[in-house]
Design a protein around this motif. Structure first.
Motif, short mmCIF file in Angstrom:
data_model
loop_
_atom_site.label_atom_id
_atom_site.label_comp_id
_atom_site.label_asym_id
_atom_site.label_seq_id
_atom_site.Cartn_x
_atom_site.Cartn_y
_atom_site.Cartn_z
N CYS A 201 -58.63 71.55 7.65
CA CYS A 201 -57.93 71.87 6.09
C CYS A 201 -57.62 72.93 6.80
CB CYS A 201 -58.43 71.80 5.04
SG CYS A 201 -58.56 70.44 4.63
N SER B 142 -53.49 69.23 -1.84
CA SER B 142 -53.96 69.85 -2.94
C SER B 142 -53.30 69.92 -4.00
CB SER B 142 -55.17 70.68 -2.11
OG SER B 142 -54.94 71.82 -2.83
N LYS B 143 -53.86 70.24 -4.88
CA LYS B 143 -53.22 71.00 -6.17
C LYS B 143 -53.43 72.37 -5.86
CE LYS B 143 -55.55 67.36 -9.26
NZ LYS B 143 -54.41 67.54 -10.87
N TYR C 202 -51.93 75.99 -1.16
CA TYR C 202 -52.45 74.61 -1.19
C TYR C 202 -53.60 74.22 -0.58
CZ TYR C 202 -47.91 74.08 -4.10
OH TYR C 202 -47.23 73.29 -5.12
N CYS D 185 -54.04 69.53 4.53
CA CYS D 185 -55.39 68.96 5.80
C CYS D 185 -54.42 67.85 5.91
CB CYS D 185 -56.08 68.22 4.49
SG CYS D 185 -56.99 69.19 3.58
N MET E 188 -60.74 64.54 -0.56
CA MET E 188 -59.39 64.88 -1.13
C MET E 188 -59.81 64.87 -2.93
SD MET E 188 -57.71 66.16 1.16
CE MET E 188 -56.56 66.46 0.02
N ARG E 189 -60.31 63.98 -3.34
CA ARG E 189 -61.02 63.75 -4.63
C ARG E 189 -61.10 65.05 -4.70
NH1 ARG E 189 -59.91 58.29 -3.84
NH2 ARG E 189 -62.32 58.47 -3.67
N ILE F 230 -62.12 68.11 -3.28
CA ILE F 230 -61.17 69.32 -2.84
C ILE F 230 -60.36 69.67 -4.55
CG2 ILE F 230 -59.15 70.04 -2.04
CD1 ILE F 230 -60.55 69.03 0.84
N ASN F 231 -60.11 68.62 -4.96
CA ASN F 231 -58.80 69.12 -6.16
C ASN F 231 -59.60 68.56 -7.38
OD1 ASN F 231 -56.27 68.45 -5.04
ND2 ASN F 231 -56.42 66.51 -4.89
#
Length: 258
Positions: free
Chosen positions: A97, A114-115, A232, A235, A244-245, A247-248
């Motif tokens: 990332c 990501s967000k 953002y 990645c 990813m979840r 990270i968000n």
């Protein structure tokens, strides 16, 4: 802070450093490091840069480390030129990332995002002091209608509005180069180009460390440009949905970007 010398020596050595870094894929460099992610940083003061201790430092580095700690993810850090970061994520050889990048359609084709983690201060046009340009100039006029020699950092996006304008500019007026903003400012001061696009954060940093900044350059606000762009975590596709979840969720818990 030490004064920055905006003269040309140093550009060649910066280019050689970038070429040396291109020699070996990052996946081979980090080997079988037992971490969840490889984090790819690039030199862009004051966002991310190599500190005197040889370790990454900067505004986005602090944000990234905070959210990675909140996500409880282990990681290896690697410093690369911006175009090499794009190359590595396109290769998709490993879960990697890069924190604090703009999102656009070209990048969305090879990466996942990501967000948002950070909302920029506005981009500005930094012109050589002797360039004849009206104080109220728009980005559309400066970048497409005034025959300006435009200097850009290779591998960087400038947000949807400015990227669309740059796509309309005559290709012979655009120069894309590697290196830090210091090197781009040296080229402007040496009359190698007329204008460079820099973030307000960069301008504040360089104007603080160089007493001659205001004599060598003039900074103009583009009245037609959006006030802010969001950054953002970008990645590779090898990063799992679970990571990813995490990270968000960490971004939601540690930042307040809308």
């Amino acid at each position: 802070m030490k004064r920055i010398d905006f003269s040309l020596p140093g550009l060649a050595s910066a280019g050689l450093t970038c070429l040396a870094l291109l020699a070996l894929p990052v996946a081979a460099q980090v080997g079988s490091a037992d971490t969840d992610l490889t984090i790819l940083w690039t030199e862009r003061i004051p966002f991310q840069y190599t500190g005197e201790d040889g370790k990454p430092r900067g505004l986005l580095v602090d944000i990234g480390r905070k959210l990675l700690a909140k996500a409880e993810l282990s990681y290896t850090e690697v410093m690369l030129p911006a175009n090499r970061v794009i190359m590595e994520l396109t290769r998709n050889d490993m879960p990697a990332c890069a924190i604090g990048w703009y999102m656009n359609d070209e990048r969305a084709a090879f990466a996942q995002f990501s967000k948002p983690v950070y909302k920029d201060l506005p981009l500005r046009g930094v012109f050589r002091a002797g360039v004849d340009v009206p104080p109220q100039v728009t980005a559309a006029t400066a970048l497409t209608g005034m025959n300006m020699r435009i200097l850009l950092k290779q591998g960087f996006a400038y947000g949807p509005y400015l990227d669309a304008l740059l796509a309309k500019a005559p290709p012979e007026r655009l120069q894309r180069v590697t290196g830090e903003a210091t090197n781009l400012l040296k080229m402007i001061a040496a009359d190698r180009a007329d204008v460079v696009l820099l973030a307000q954060e960069e301008i504040e940093f360089y104007s603080a460390v160089d007493p001659a900044f205001t004599r060598n350059f003039k900074v103009l606000v583009f009245k037609d440009a959006p006030e802010t762009e969001r950054r953002y975590v970008m990645c590779s596709k090898r990063v799992s949905p679970d990571v990813m979840r995490k990270i968000n969720a960490a971004i939601a818990a540690t930042t307040n970007v809308r």
